[in-house]
Scaffold this active site. Structure first.
Site, PDB file in Angstrom:
ATOM      1  CG  HIS A 271      -5.154 -10.294   4.202  1.00  0.00           C
ATOM      2  ND1 HIS A 271      -4.206  -9.391   4.838  1.00  0.00           N
ATOM      3  CD2 HIS A 271      -6.127  -9.602   3.820  1.00  0.00           C
ATOM      4  CE1 HIS A 271      -4.225  -8.031   3.952  1.00  0.00           C
ATOM      5  NE2 HIS A 271      -5.224  -8.240   3.869  1.00  0.00           N
TER       6      HIS A 271
ATOM      7  CG  ASP B  47      -1.124  -6.072   4.547  1.00  0.00           C
ATOM      8  OD1 ASP B  47      -1.665  -5.110   3.722  1.00  0.00           O
ATOM      9  OD2 ASP B  47      -2.277  -6.232   5.393  1.00  0.00           O
TER      10      ASP B  47
ATOM     11  CG  HIS C  48      -9.345  -7.977   2.589  1.00  0.00           C
ATOM     12  ND1 HIS C  48      -8.448  -7.723   2.725  1.00  0.00           N
ATOM     13  CD2 HIS C  48     -10.229  -8.185   2.777  1.00  0.00           C
ATOM     14  CE1 HIS C  48      -8.846  -7.684   3.902  1.00  0.00           C
ATOM     15  NE2 HIS C  48      -9.940  -8.055   4.732  1.00  0.00           N
TER      16      HIS C  48
ATOM     17  NE  ARG D   5      -1.993   3.609   3.514  1.00  0.00           N
ATOM     18  CZ  ARG D   5      -2.510   2.587   3.911  1.00  0.00           C
ATOM     19  NH1 ARG D   5      -3.088   2.136   3.070  1.00  0.00           N
ATOM     20  NH2 ARG D   5      -2.093   1.227   4.906  1.00  0.00           N
TER      21      ARG D   5
ATOM     22  CG  HIS E 185      -3.360   3.637   8.789  1.00  0.00           C
ATOM     23  ND1 HIS E 185      -3.733   3.211   7.359  1.00  0.00           N
ATOM     24  CD2 HIS E 185      -2.919   2.168   9.143  1.00  0.00           C
ATOM     25  CE1 HIS E 185      -4.823   2.243   7.146  1.00  0.00           C
ATOM     26  NE2 HIS E 185      -3.772   1.461   7.646  1.00  0.00           N
TER      27      HIS E 185
ATOM     28  CG  HIS F 196      -1.963  -1.115   1.134  1.00  0.00           C
ATOM     29  ND1 HIS F 196      -3.438  -1.058   0.378  1.00  0.00           N
ATOM     30  CD2 HIS F 196      -2.043  -2.062   1.982  1.00  0.00           C
ATOM     31  CE1 HIS F 196      -3.999  -2.186   0.854  1.00  0.00           C
ATOM     32  NE2 HIS F 196      -3.277  -2.733   1.629  1.00  0.00           N
TER      33      HIS F 196
ATOM     34  CG  ASN G 236      -6.299   0.367  -0.581  1.00  0.00           C
ATOM     35  OD1 ASN G 236      -5.472   0.361  -1.182  1.00  0.00           O
ATOM     36  ND2 ASN G 236      -6.482  -0.237   0.791  1.00  0.00           N
TER      37      ASN G 236
ATOM     38  N   GLY H 232      -3.819  -2.136   9.963  1.00  0.00           N
ATOM     39  CA  GLY H 232      -2.892  -2.015   9.009  1.00  0.00           C
ATOM     40  C   GLY H 232      -1.665  -1.925  10.271  1.00  0.00           C
TER      41      GLY H 232
END
Length: 462
Positions: A246, A318, A187, A65, A322, A63, A95, A340
């Site tokens: 996952h 993964d 997922h 971002r 954050h 990710h 995402n 996460g």
């Protein structure tokens, strides 16, 4: 012969096994391995005496971002961590804001990688617009990604446009993806069961890290197991190659093992938090900083066994950064915290440390981080192995270097790692992408924009 680079004195981990010799690189490709002392005219020599010379990691679950959430991370900072962690190819996730769901958003993301990435890259768009599946596949992607989940109490990290859990829609998507020959990352999540289970915990006021951890692992992981059973059956019905993200329960691992035996084209991944950051003690001491998910001890034992016997094919990070502010709320309102954990900078080293501890073989680690993801995602012969003609994506690691991970060394924008204070015994010293150093002697030396699209051999040069 004249070559660009010779890496001398190390143990080179080739597809045929470890070889003590000198690794040769020409024009960004592996040119061969020769016995130590063979006279080869090289423009540059790197001394790897006493070290392992390994293929770079192919991380298919990252990710970045960017775009939309650059306050957490961006492509440049993600790939700084990748370089430091021996990851030479990343696959980004959809995402984002806007989510990657069509040719326009995928084109934008590709342009961002081209401008900013230090390492090679690809991207996994969400196939929620059925008429965009084929044209996105034609752009060189190696996987699609969907979430069978809708967030409770927040709108991130699973934004609108990236999720489908209607079984009919999933089968329709699989039918179309099967025609492209590209793998479909899922997922897994049983939304209806999760709504019921979450509701019970929230009604009791258990909006805490312990409550959240228990809810997602409730009834021996029923929300994961039922969803994975559905995905495997639909994969069999459609002929679509699927990849389960996952993996974390005993029953799910057993289901994947049975599906493989029955001929279903399925792979699955273990993320850094499952073997290394998922105990109840982690939940109690680190709280929201350890979540991701809690993995009860019997499930963790099944994960290690699945890693050892090959049922779990792939190790992918993964990487999910954050900020502290987005995590801190989780101590009292965990369902409002962004779940996460960051992982790309240290996963390869944690896996090598597991080799030193006798928990995994070196062969299995190299398969999981490099050769299998490359092969299963259409990059075989290009990425993931130190074989003649493949890209010279190389990691030099010291397997006898005890050191401690600290927040001060974190290259992510967020400035923290859940592994702060953990001492491990293996350390990556150099990372090369296509024969060029991007990390050396404790510093990222790669440049933004050096990375390029990781394409299958038939697509190279397009």
């Amino acid at each position: 012969m004249t070559i660009d680079l010779k890496i001398t004195g190390g143990t080179v981990v080739t597809p045929a096994g470890p070889v003590f010799g000198d690794l040769l690189v020409r024009d960004g490709k592996i040119a061969g391995v020769v016995a130590p002392g063979v006279d080869v005219d090289a423009a540059r020599v790197i001394d790897a005496t006493g070290k392992l010379v390994l293929p770079g990691m192919v991380d298919v679950h990252v990710h970045t971002r960017e775009p939309g959430y650059e306050h957490k991370e961006d492509i440049f900072t993600t790939t700084q961590q990748a370089a430091a962690g021996g990851v030479t190819t990343i696959f980004g996730m959809p995402n984002l804001k806007p989510p990657t769901i069509d040719v326009a958003t995928l084109t934008d993301v590709f342009e961002r990688y081209s401008a900013s990435s230090i390492v090679d890259w690809n991207h996994n768009p969400a196939p929620t617009k059925f008429d965009q599946i084929a044209p996105m596949a034609a752009m060189g992607i190696r996987a699609f990604k969907i979430y069978m989940v809708v967030d409770t109490g927040r709108t991130y990290p699973h934004p609108a446009g990236t999720g489908i859990h209607d079984h009919g829609h999933l089968l329709q998507i699989m039918d179309q993806i099967a025609e492209t020959g590209i793998r479909f990352i899922v997922h897994p999540h049983d939304q209806a069961l999760m709504d019921y289970i979450e509701g019970q915990y929230l009604a009791r006021g258990e909006n805490t890290p312990q409550g959240y951890a228990s809810a997602y692992a409730a009834r021996e992981g029923v929300i994961w197991d039922t969803a994975i059973d559905v995905v495997l059956r639909l994969a069999e019905a459609s002929g679509c190659a699927v990849h389960i993200a996952h993996i974390q329960t005993r029953r799910s691992i057993e289901a994947v093992r049975r599906a493989k035996a029955a001929g279903v084209d399925v792979t699955c991944e273990v993320n850094h938090w499952a073997p290394f950051l998922s105990t109840w003690n982690d939940v109690e001491t680190l709280g929201p900083y350890a979540l991701s998910y809690w993995v009860p001890d019997d499930n963790r034992a099944a994960i290690w066994e699945g890693m050892r016997d090959g049922t779990i094919d792939v190790a992918s990070s993964d990487h999910a950064p954050h900020t502290r502010e987005e995590k801190e709320i989780g101590w009292t309102q965990m369902w409002s915290s962004h779940t996460g954990t960051p992982g790309i900078q240290y996963y390869y080293e944690l896996m090598l440390d597991a080799v030193n501890r006798g928990e995994l073989s070196l062969e299995r680690v190299v398969e999981m981080v490099a050769s299998v993801p490359a092969d299963k995602f259409g990059l075989g012969g290009v990425k993931g192995s130190l074989e003649i003609g493949a890209d010279a994506d190389i990691v030099i690691a010291d397997m006898a270097s005890e050191w401690t991970i600290t927040d001060e060394d974190v290259l992510s924008k967020i400035g923290w790692t859940p592994y702060n204070g953990r001492t491990i015994s293996a350390q990556i010293q150099r990372t090369l992408v296509r024969g060029r150093e991007v990390y050396a002697d404790g510093a990222v030396v790669g440049e933004a924009g050096f990375g390029k699209l990781a394409a299958a051999r038939a697509q190279e040069g397009k």
